[in-house]
Design an enzyme around this catalytic site. Structure first.
Site, PDB file in Angstrom:
ATOM      1  N   ASP A 135       0.653  -1.216  -0.101  1.00 35.82           N
ATOM      2  CA  ASP A 135       0.017   0.416   0.104  1.00 35.82           C
ATOM      3  C   ASP A 135       1.114   1.361  -0.442  1.00 35.82           C
ATOM      4  OD1 ASP A 135      -2.850   1.851   0.716  1.00 35.82           O
ATOM      5  OD2 ASP A 135      -3.339  -0.081   0.981  1.00 35.82           O
ATOM      6  N   HIS A 195      -4.041   5.683   3.770  1.00 36.35           N
ATOM      7  CA  HIS A 195      -4.243   4.776   3.256  1.00 36.35           C
ATOM      8  C   HIS A 195      -3.858   3.386   4.096  1.00 36.35           C
ATOM      9  CE1 HIS A 195      -5.514   1.926   0.379  1.00 36.35           C
ATOM     10  NE2 HIS A 195      -6.899   2.757  -0.161  1.00 36.35           N
ATOM     11  N   SER A 239     -11.321  -1.107  -0.484  1.00 37.84           N
ATOM     12  CA  SER A 239      -9.853  -0.982   0.141  1.00 37.84           C
ATOM     13  C   SER A 239     -10.268  -1.123   1.367  1.00 37.84           C
ATOM     14  CB  SER A 239      -8.961   0.994   0.497  1.00 37.84           C
ATOM     15  OG  SER A 239      -8.333   0.787  -1.459  1.00 37.84           O
TER      16      SER A 239
END
Length: 420
Positions: free
Chosen positions: A167, A200, A371
């Protein structure tokens, strides 16, 4: 001098084993197989040795220590048993093990594995996503912004399983990881700094295995940064990261899960790499995508052997943005998901709702997307492996998850005390 001693020891050992195998009457004795531990967690370093009925433990240990013909080998007997089990536990080097295998009184030799408690824990400050995984009924509370849901789980909680987060990186110092998160040995693929400058990756990692926000609360988290702080990255960097994970998996042999909350247009090289990683025995969980289109047209979502995850809502429906289609294996909580967030300024690329004012490294935020759904399943895979005490194939895991899903593929109401 050392070489001479080693050769002498090897010769004596060979002569001893040969004499035992042939025996005084010429009857051959088959070497006892050493059973290796394949469960979750490390062994104690000892071996459990059980003896055949009528075999003398004292005599056998004496043979082992003396080596039969004046050959003394390093052996540490930790326990001896003689009531309900005839045998012993010991620290043994390769020479000792070879001698034991040759002794006819030995019934079995196996590595001293690890057992774990099976107590259930109920978390009362959980997110709605965690609660829905274990709740047998639709959630009465439909306010996704609350952190007062219940999540019941076994306290094995993913122990002994590695989760790689491919990620934007992970703020490994965040308090929700409790020291279980670290950067991988090769932490960055691409021209990036070793930090999560986006948020994220930290959010995703905590959903998979955070102490408060995560499914598998005792799993190890390894961060690999392949995406920039704006949330994008080259396919070549992603493939390189997956190749690295394959190397680590082969070296460690530990149950391994990879979460890929990323995607893009079809890419044969990336799809092939993901499929090959699954073929090695690594559980790969990927996001379906957020365009409300058929996931068949996205990579790596379209890889059939990976676990492709769409997003569901608190009301058990498909999230409006979630991709769909035959390649989507299951749907998991992915709308208004609260999880850990790095303490710093907000990224330019994500619409983020900070759930509470950030305080030190205990900050959190609410995000929506496949996600967010994918790490729920990555954490669930790690959790189930730990709960069962042994790994299963990625194919078998995918089949189990599909069997447990509700109509429409929603993962909910799973008995999280049920072993695989």
């Amino acid at each position: 001098m050392l070489l001479r001693i080693s050769l002498h020891l090897s010769l004596l050992l060979t002569l001893f084993i040969s004499s035992v195998l042939s025996g005084p009457t010429g009857l051959r004795h088959t070497l006892t197989e050493i059973k290796r531990y394949t469960g979750v967690g490390e062994t104690s370093g000892r071996y459990l040795v059980t003896l055949k009925e009528g075999a003398s433990r004292k005599t056998l240990i004496n043979q082992l220590v003396k080596g039969g013909k004046g050959l003394r080998v390093p052996t540490e007997i930790v326990y001896e048993w003689g009531t309900v089990c005839n045998g012993f536990a010991a620290h043994l080097d390769p020479v000792s093990l070879a001698l034991l295998q040759a002794l006819p009184g030995v019934e079995s030799i196996e590595e001293d594995g690890v057992m774990q408690t099976t107590a259930s824990i109920t978390q009362t400050n959980a997110t709605w996503g965690l609660s829905r995984l274990s709740s047998k009924t639709k959630l009465v509370n439909q306010d996704a912004s609350q952190l007062n849901f219940e999540y019941t789980y076994d306290d094995s909680a993913g122990a002994g399983v590695d989760i790689y987060i491919i990620d934007t990186g992970v703020q490994v110092e965040h308090t929700d990881f409790g020291g279980r998160a670290q950067w991988a040995q090769k932490p960055v693929f691409g021209n990036y700094k070793q930090k999560d400058g986006n948020g994220h990756g930290t959010h995703v990692a905590a959903t998979a295995a955070g102490t408060t926000y995560g499914v598998a609360k005792k799993a190890k988290i390894y961060a690999i940064k392949v995406l920039s702080d704006k949330g994008s990255g080259a396919v070549s960097d992603i493939i390189s990261a997956l190749d690295f994970v394959a190397e680590k998996f082969r070296a460690s042999g530990r149950p391994t899960v990879v979460n890929m909350s990323l995607g893009g247009e079809k890419n044969a090289a990336l799809d092939s790499t993901v499929a090959n990683l699954v073929g090695l025995g690594v559980h790969v969980v990927v996001a379906a995508g957020n365009d409300n289109k058929d996931a068949e047209n996205y990579s790596p979502a379209r890889v059939t052997t990976a676990i492709t995850v769409g997003a569901s809502t608190i009301s058990d429906s498909k999230a409006s943005f979630s991709n769909f289609g035959i390649v989507v294996d299951v749907f998991a909580p992915g709308e208004n998901v609260i999880s850990a967030w790095p303490f710093r300024s907000l990224p330019v690329s994500l619409p983020v709702s900070l759930h509470v004012p950030c305080s030190g490294e205990s900050c959190n935020a609410s995000l929506s997307g496949t996600s967010m759904a994918s790490p729920h399943v990555a954490g669930l895979v790690a959790y189930l492996i730990s709960l069962g005490g042994t790994n299963i194939s990625p194919e078998a895991m995918e089949t189990k998850l599909k069997e447990w899903a509700l109509d429409g593929g929603m993962l909910a109401g799973i008995d999280l005390t049920l072993k695989l």
